[in-house]
Design an enzyme around this catalytic site. Structure first.
Site, PDB file in Angstrom:
ATOM      1  N   ASP A 161       0.785  -1.344  -0.046  1.00 20.20           N
ATOM      2  CA  ASP A 161      -0.102  -0.063   0.223  1.00 20.20           C
ATOM      3  C   ASP A 161       1.022   1.307   0.011  1.00 20.20           C
ATOM      4  OD1 ASP A 161      -1.940   2.171   0.595  1.00 20.20           O
ATOM      5  OD2 ASP A 161      -3.253   0.824   1.637  1.00 20.20           O
ATOM      6  N   THR A 185       1.467  -8.493 -14.172  1.00 22.56           N
ATOM      7  CA  THR A 185       0.120  -8.381 -13.801  1.00 22.56           C
ATOM      8  C   THR A 185      -0.917  -7.958 -14.906  1.00 22.56           C
ATOM      9  OG1 THR A 185       0.059  -6.364 -12.788  1.00 22.56           O
ATOM     10  CG2 THR A 185       0.816  -8.564 -11.466  1.00 22.56           C
ATOM     11  N   GLU A 238      -0.658  -4.286 -14.341  1.00 23.88           N
ATOM     12  CA  GLU A 238       0.858  -3.613 -14.612  1.00 23.88           C
ATOM     13  C   GLU A 238       0.757  -3.236 -16.223  1.00 23.88           C
ATOM     14  OE1 GLU A 238       5.481  -4.542 -14.415  1.00 23.88           O
ATOM     15  OE2 GLU A 238       3.984  -5.744 -13.431  1.00 23.88           O
TER      16      GLU A 238
END
Length: 238
Positions: free
Chosen positions: A144, A216, A219
């Protein structure tokens, strides 16, 4: 991956120095498949938290390099990396039940025998369950970023936690972080570079994405729009 840093009062009522936590509690809906995986597969693949070093050779039934991933989200990267490296054993640390259930589903679907999960705060897992200088790799992918300046103290990659990570790596072992938030990437680079036990494998900057870290879908979308992910690869000094 979620992280936090909250002060706790000491016995005199004053605030003690903030303690890093690797997560904040957030609600998440558990799908029926995830719930079924938690009920049926957790007894085999989810390790209970214990306040002492674990004999992972006994857990996996073999002696093999051991890697840890902190905050694996829904587990897609964890499963892909473990599938591509069957000679390595992986411990995934995640507190959120939907993510744990999702990785359990992937473990079953791909018949992965080299993955176990600990559903607990990563800081305590590293401090108490992982022996010093025992890991071949640690992965921290997309923690995060806590975008607002007043929340930066909650970011996971800070000097005390990096010192803990470095202490758990064997000499020559790798700490691999990745983020798609440039200001956080720059802070990571500063904090990791300041840790005496670590050396930047790419000299003094960011690393190319190692082939071992899957690309990903988020991404790929970012790359299509001109937004990049920064990888940071550091090794433990010998």
């Amino acid at each position: 991956m979620n992280d936090s840093c909250d002060p706790e009062p000491d016995e005199a009522g004053a605030e003690a120095p903030p303690r890093i936590r690797s997560f904040v509690v957030r609600a998440g809906r558990i799908g029926p498949g995830q719930a079924r995986a938690l009920a049926t597969l957790a007894p085999r693949f989810v390790l209970p938290f214990v306040a002492e070093p674990v004999d992972f050779a006994r857990v996996f039934g073999r002696v093999a390099p051991l890697a840890v991933e902190i905050g694996f989200g829904m587990g897609s990267a964890t499963a892909a990396i473990a599938s591509a490296a069957p000679h390595v054993d992986f411990i995934g640390i995640e507190v959120h039940p939907p993510g744990v259930g999702a990785l359990l589903q992937r473990i079953a679907e791909q018949e992965l025998e080299n993955v176990r999960i600990v559903q607990h705060d990563a800081v305590e897992v590293l401090e108490l369950m992982i022996a010093p200088a025992s890991l071949a790799a640690i992965h921290v992918f997309f923690p995060d970023p806590w975008h607002k300046k007043r929340h930066h103290k909650r970011r996971l990659i800070q000097a005390p936690f990096v010192r803990l990570l470095a202490s758990r790596l064997a000499p020559g072992a790798t700490l691999h972080c990745a983020t798609d938030w440039l200001p956080y990437a720059e802070q990571m680079l500063d904090v990791l570079g300041a840790e005496p036990m670590l050396v930047n494998a790419s000299g003094d900057g960011f690393a190319p994405r190692p082939p071992s870290r899957p690309l990903t879908k988020f991404e790929q979308r970012g790359l299509d729009r001109g937004h990049g992910v920064r990888d940071l690869v550091f090794t433990r000094r010998g």
